[in-house]
Design an enzyme around this catalytic site. Structure first.
Site, mmCIF file in Angstrom:
data_model
loop_
_atom_site.group_PDB
_atom_site.id
_atom_site.type_symbol
_atom_site.label_atom_id
_atom_site.label_comp_id
_atom_site.label_asym_id
_atom_site.label_seq_id
_atom_site.Cartn_x
_atom_site.Cartn_y
_atom_site.Cartn_z
ATOM 1 N N CYS A 141 0.918 -1.069 0.082
ATOM 2 C CA CYS A 141 -0.158 -0.057 -0.155
ATOM 3 C C CYS A 141 0.762 1.236 0.014
ATOM 4 O O CYS A 141 1.597 1.488 0.824
ATOM 5 C CB CYS A 141 -0.904 -0.267 1.298
ATOM 6 S SG CYS A 141 -2.040 1.207 1.246
ATOM 7 N N CYS A 148 -2.978 14.894 3.586
ATOM 8 C CA CYS A 148 -3.991 14.893 2.398
ATOM 9 C C CYS A 148 -4.861 15.978 2.604
ATOM 10 O O CYS A 148 -4.906 16.574 3.792
ATOM 11 C CB CYS A 148 -4.702 13.753 2.855
ATOM 12 S SG CYS A 148 -6.047 13.338 1.193
ATOM 13 N N CYS A 152 -11.390 13.277 5.012
ATOM 14 C CA CYS A 152 -12.368 12.223 5.143
ATOM 15 C C CYS A 152 -12.512 12.006 6.459
ATOM 16 O O CYS A 152 -11.731 11.658 7.190
ATOM 17 C CB CYS A 152 -11.992 10.973 4.268
ATOM 18 S SG CYS A 152 -11.978 11.277 2.535
ATOM 19 N N CYS A 155 -11.028 8.899 8.372
ATOM 20 C CA CYS A 155 -9.401 8.531 8.060
ATOM 21 C C CYS A 155 -8.769 9.429 8.816
ATOM 22 O O CYS A 155 -8.750 10.638 8.994
ATOM 23 C CB CYS A 155 -9.501 8.836 6.594
ATOM 24 S SG CYS A 155 -7.695 8.702 6.032
ATOM 25 N N CYS A 397 -6.521 0.247 7.258
ATOM 26 C CA CYS A 397 -7.114 1.093 6.296
ATOM 27 C C CYS A 397 -7.528 2.282 7.028
ATOM 28 O O CYS A 397 -8.355 2.123 8.008
ATOM 29 C CB CYS A 397 -8.256 0.314 5.596
ATOM 30 S SG CYS A 397 -8.571 1.258 4.080
HETATM 31 S S1 SF4 Z 1 -9.416 8.458 2.799
HETATM 32 FE FE1 SF4 Z 1 -7.732 9.581 3.742
HETATM 33 S S2 SF4 Z 1 -6.152 9.825 2.662
HETATM 34 FE FE2 SF4 Z 1 -7.659 8.834 1.451
HETATM 35 S S3 SF4 Z 1 -8.547 11.009 0.335
HETATM 36 FE FE3 SF4 Z 1 -9.639 10.643 2.317
HETATM 37 S S4 SF4 Z 1 -8.451 11.601 3.635
HETATM 38 FE FE4 SF4 Z 1 -7.193 11.436 2.337
#
Ligand code: SF4
Length: 424
Positions: A141, A148, A152, A155, A397
């Site tokens: 991975c 980022c 999200c 995450c 994940c």
């Molecule tokens: S899941 Fe996490 S790493 Fe992937 S785009 Fe969304 S915030 Fe960014």
């Protein structure tokens, strides 16, 4: 250095998104010693840096072919070991170039065999990569950005700000480092490469029987917000004279950067995975805020148009299972309806939510996940439940970042102090 920077594809690509990250105009991270890191460069780019360093066109072509093979096929980092180069040429190379690897700050192994590496670039940026071994395959991975922009809400990486895009060298470097760690470079002597010799024996070497068989661009970052570098890196990874990984063994995961999806299909051509996670506007707006810009229906239409998607190469829809958020029977039925409506060759990956410090979400119960999976299966769509891997080392994940940020600050302080002390 400047010469290489100009070989980068498009400078400052306009990046669509809810919050535009600050693009960084560089394809190669500068090194303090002024030498140029060849890692991540294509054969053509290696040829042009050799020309810029003084080789004539014919010599640059021959040397670039040899070096490309040593770099990506043999995993060699020491010019002195490149035995088909004359000794003076090896010295000439070593004065001007290096074959870099990301620095390993920390390597951890989970009780289930998953490995996570905290890596550092030449300019002190930290990012992570994870290797997930299975009985019949091993998946790496790979991260595409430090941090980022997309936030999200389920995450952990999304709680970091974007620091910068990773360069092609830093992306390919992750694959190289994993191969190093797994001891997966071919042994034995290498047939000398020259212009007339289109295929030597070593070029037929394939990924069969190796531990690292698959790559997913699912680490830190949104790969389609770093399109040029991800494309260039994956082209190097797929090159038959180098790492030679088939595009069928590579998956690029996006949270739905619609304007870049068709280009990804055309210019990279790897498998597509989409972080869906919700089937209603409210829920997906919360979980994947990019949904406010590019909605579900628009996203699914873009998936239906993705070049190369068919029943043999289905699009994977990632769906994190969060208790009382997106896990009802009605959600499962709506998921089936949507995927059928767009006639998508789809597979749904159900991911039990992986907790991290500070999150308010909880994982759905195993019974709920099973029921959800059954409904989707009954709708004619495969919906396996992913076994969480590497949770104990925060490698699962949505968990990436964690210690890296803290560690990096502490480390950075220590490095700054050391530098001060050295300066007297
Ligand atoms: S899941 Fe996490 S790493 Fe992937 S785009 Fe969304 S915030 Fe960014």
């Amino acid at each position: 250095m400047g010469a290489i920077m100009q070989t980068s594809a498009s400078p400052l690509m306009p990046i669509p998104g809810a919050i535009d990250p600050v693009p960084v105009r560089r394809a190669v991270t500068p090194r303090e010693d002024g030498r140029v890191d060849l890692m991540g460069l294509s054969r053509m780019q290696i040829k042009s840096v050799f020309e810029e360093a003084g080789l004539d066109a014919k010599a640059a072509k021959l040397r670039s072919k040899q070096i490309f093979h040593w770099l990506y096929h043999r995993g060699e980092t020491d010019f002195d070991a490149m035995t088909d180069l004359a000794k003076p040429m090896r010295g000439w190379m070593a004065e001007r170039f290096v074959v870099g690897r990301p620095q390993v700050v920390e390597a951890q192994v989970s009780s289930d065999g998953t490995r996570k590496w905290l890596l550092r670039s030449d300019d002190g940026q930290d990012y992570e990569m994870v290797f997930i071994p299975d009985a019949d395959r091993g998946t790496l991975c790979v991260s595409s950005q430090v941090g980022c922009t997309l936030n999200c809400s389920f995450c952990h990486t999304g709680t970091m700000r974007l620091v910068r895009n990773l360069t092609p060298g830093e992306i390919v470097g992750q694959v190289m480092l994993a191969r190093d760690a797994l001891g997966e470079w071919p042994k034995g002597s290498m047939a000398s490469a020259n212009d007339d010799e289109e295929s030597d024996e070593a070029s037929h070497y394939t990924s069969d029987g190796r531990m690292l068989t698959n790559i997913v661009m699912m680490g830190m970052g949104e790969p389609l917000y770093n399109f040029d570098h991800v494309r260039d890196a994956l082209k190097v990874v797929m090159d038959g004279d180098g790492l030679a990984l088939s595009k069928r063994r590579i998956t690029l995961s996006t949270s739905g950067v619609i304007p870049m999806m068709a280009r990804a299909g055309e210019e990279i051509g790897v498998n597509l995975a989409v972080s869906l996670h919700g089937v209603t506007k409210d829920v997906r707006d919360e979980l994947v805020p990019l949904n406010r810009k590019f909605g579900i229906e628009e996203l699914l239409a873009a998936c239906a148009a993705y070049p190369g998607a068919n029943n043999a190469r289905r699009i994977t829809f990632e769906y994190v299972m969060i208790k009382d958020k997106n896990d009802s029977d009605a959600d499962a039925r709506e998921l089936v309806r949507l995927l059928r409506h767009y006639k998508l060759p789809a597979k749904v990956n159900l991911i039990p939510f992986n907790p991290w410090p500070g999150t308010d979400y909880e994982c759905s119960t195993p019974e709920r996940i099973r029921r959800f999976s059954d409904i989707v299966f009954e709708g004619g769509i495969s919906a396996p439940v992913r076994t969480p891997r590497g949770r104990d080392i925060m490698a699962a994940c949505g968990q990436l970042k964690s210690a890296s940020e803290k560690k990096s600050k502490a480390e950075m302080r220590r490095l700054a102090e050391e530098k001060q002390a050295a300066l007297g």
